[in-house]
Write an enzyme that holds these catalytic residues in place. Structure first.
Site, mmCIF file in Angstrom:
data_model
loop_
_atom_site.group_PDB
_atom_site.id
_atom_site.type_symbol
_atom_site.label_atom_id
_atom_site.label_comp_id
_atom_site.label_asym_id
_atom_site.label_seq_id
_atom_site.Cartn_x
_atom_site.Cartn_y
_atom_site.Cartn_z
ATOM 1 N N GLU A 211 0.869 -1.171 0.000
ATOM 2 C CA GLU A 211 0.000 0.000 0.000
ATOM 3 C C GLU A 211 0.909 1.225 0.000
ATOM 4 O OE1 GLU A 211 -3.129 0.027 -0.440
ATOM 5 O OE2 GLU A 211 -3.563 -2.098 -0.175
ATOM 6 N N CYS A 245 -1.988 9.469 2.134
ATOM 7 C CA CYS A 245 -1.604 8.877 0.843
ATOM 8 C C CYS A 245 -2.594 9.191 -0.268
ATOM 9 C CB CYS A 245 -1.412 7.368 0.986
ATOM 10 S SG CYS A 245 -2.871 6.508 1.615
#
Length: 452
Positions: A211, A245
């Site tokens: 991720e 993110c």
């Protein structure tokens, strides 16, 4: 507890091999207890976040605490159904058999968590791993010491160390993490470290999820509602002071709406940032200085406040171009670059050849135009006329593509990530044609039956 990494790994391996994790009702019972202990320590969680990152209660509640509880709630409700073997269709060769898919745990899992959302991004994958029947070792980034301590407390109150254990740099150096032969590795962090994790896993043939992040673009088209666009872009950028993110990284804004868009940005920045004491701080002076250096020689449109002593900075808006230094890496902080465009096709061509982002955001009054752009561009997730909220629905898979990551999780998708899908065939009767010799007569008969 004295921490011996290799010994604890072997204990977890032995525990998994004893089949203690396979009972689904026991997994559900443990997750309910986990939720109860998280709720019990809510006030301590808030204090820990205040100490480490100066996070206000609203951000802790919505972006950390609530997402973990929602994950547990979903899994507790649906896990028994997910774990049942799934029947699939038969074909001519398996007509007298049953074909099923079993979800089997990988075994001993390593979860490597980041510092920016230390509670959410360590515990959501942990919940998924436990739901799938694995043991887990969770590496907590050492920047958030107080949050780490409360995580360790909650985990130790819920799970045996043979099932789950949390640790950080002071227990195990980063370069020692992948020495044991884990059965699965789940990593959240930067692209550069992700490459190292992928290489080390590849050497041992360990399956993994990455991720990562990247520069998440926003397109504000000529037909966009600039008030809505500005309000939702600012909100998405302000979460965790831009250290997210999926935060909007930069904005392509059409020249015909640029002036109105800047006016709207100014209004919402002032509205949402009227108290700098409520801003999430940078995790270290090094991170603070990196963000400040990105502003050098930039055309500042709206200048934010900077408090070096307390490591906080409010949102600064700049006008820039693709070749600017600020456009060469993920910003991960409170800077919002604007790039004015006239030809949308030109910018879409740039995005098509750029690294695939974790998120793509488009503001337009036309769903058709959005769908056309979405088909054209590769991305991990996307929003039409909003930002960031796609991560809050755990009925959607969350994950990147290419340089922004591989694999996904949340809800059922997290359970499946930490499960090996085992194909099972249960044979009930013989088909005589399936035994040798396979002469031309049998082949002709098969061709006739299969219509090949």
């Amino acid at each position: 507890m004295s921490f011996n990494y290799s010994d604890l790994f072997e204990k977890q391996k032995k525990y998994f091999n004893s089949c203690c994790t396979l009972n689904v009702s026991r997994r559900i019972k443990l997750l309910k207890l986990f939720k109860k202990n998280i709720i019990k320590h809510y006030d301590e969680i808030l204090k820990a976040f205040k100490a480490d990152l100066n996070k206000p209660e609203g951000e802790v509640y919505f972006c950390e605490y609530l997402l973990v509880l929602n994950e547990i709630n979903t899994i507790v409700k649906k896990l028994k159904g997910w774990t049942k073997p799934k029947r699939v269709c038969r074909n001519l060769l398996t007509i007298f058999s049953s074909s099923l898919i079993y979800h089997k745990p990988y075994g001993n899992v390593l979860i490597i968590a980041p510092w920016n959302y230390p509670f959410n991004l360590s515990l959501v994958p942990l919940v998924d791993a436990i739901a799938a029947g694995n043991t887990a070792m969770v590496f907590l980034n050492s920047f958030t010491k107080e949050v780490n301590e409360i995580i360790k407390t909650i985990v130790s109150e819920t799970f045996l160390p043979e099932l789950v254990v949390c640790f950080n740099n002071s227990d195990v150096p980063y370069d020692e993490l992948l020495k044991p032969n884990f059965d699965y590795v789940f990593f959240t962090g930067s692209e550069n470290v992700g490459k190292i994790v992928a290489t080390k896993c590849g050497e041992k043939l360990i399956p993994y999820t990455l991720e990562l992040g990247g520069k998440c673009p926003v397109l504000v088209l000529e037909d966009a509602d600039v008030e809505i666009a500005a309000k939702r872009i600012v909100r998405g950028k302000l979460f965790n002071s831009g250290q997210t993110c999926v935060a909007p990284d930069y904005v392509y804004v059409h020249k015909n709406v640029y002036d109105d868009f800047v006016v709207a940005l100014k209004k919402y920045i002032e509205l949402y940032q009227n108290d700098t004491t409520e801003l999430t701080k940078f995790v270290s002076p090094k991170h603070f200085e990196r963000i400040r250096s990105l502003l050098q020689n930039q055309e500042i449109i709206l200048e934010g406040e900077v408090d070096e002593k307390n490591l906080v900075a409010s949102l600064t808006v700049i006008r820039t171009e693709e070749n600017s230094p600020v456009m060469q890496e993920e910003i991960f902080g409170p800077i919002l670059p604007l790039i004015v465009y006239e030809d949308l096709g030109e910018k879409l061509n740039i995005l098509r050849t750029a690294k695939s982002p974790l998120a793509l955001y488009v503001f337009s009054s036309s769903k058709q135009r959005y769908n056309s752009i979405l088909r054209m561009l590769k991305c991990g997730t996307s929003c039409w006329n909003d930002t960031v909220l796609q991560i809050s629905n755990n009925n959607l898979p969350f994950g990147g593509v290419g340089s922004s990551g591989m694999g996904h999780y949340h809800g059922k998708f997290g359970f499946e990530t930490f499960s090996h899908l085992c194909s099972v065939l249960k044979s009930h009767r013989d088909i005589k044609l399936m035994y040798p010799p396979f002469n031309s007569k049998k082949v002709k008969l098969f061709k006739k039956l299969l219509k090949n």
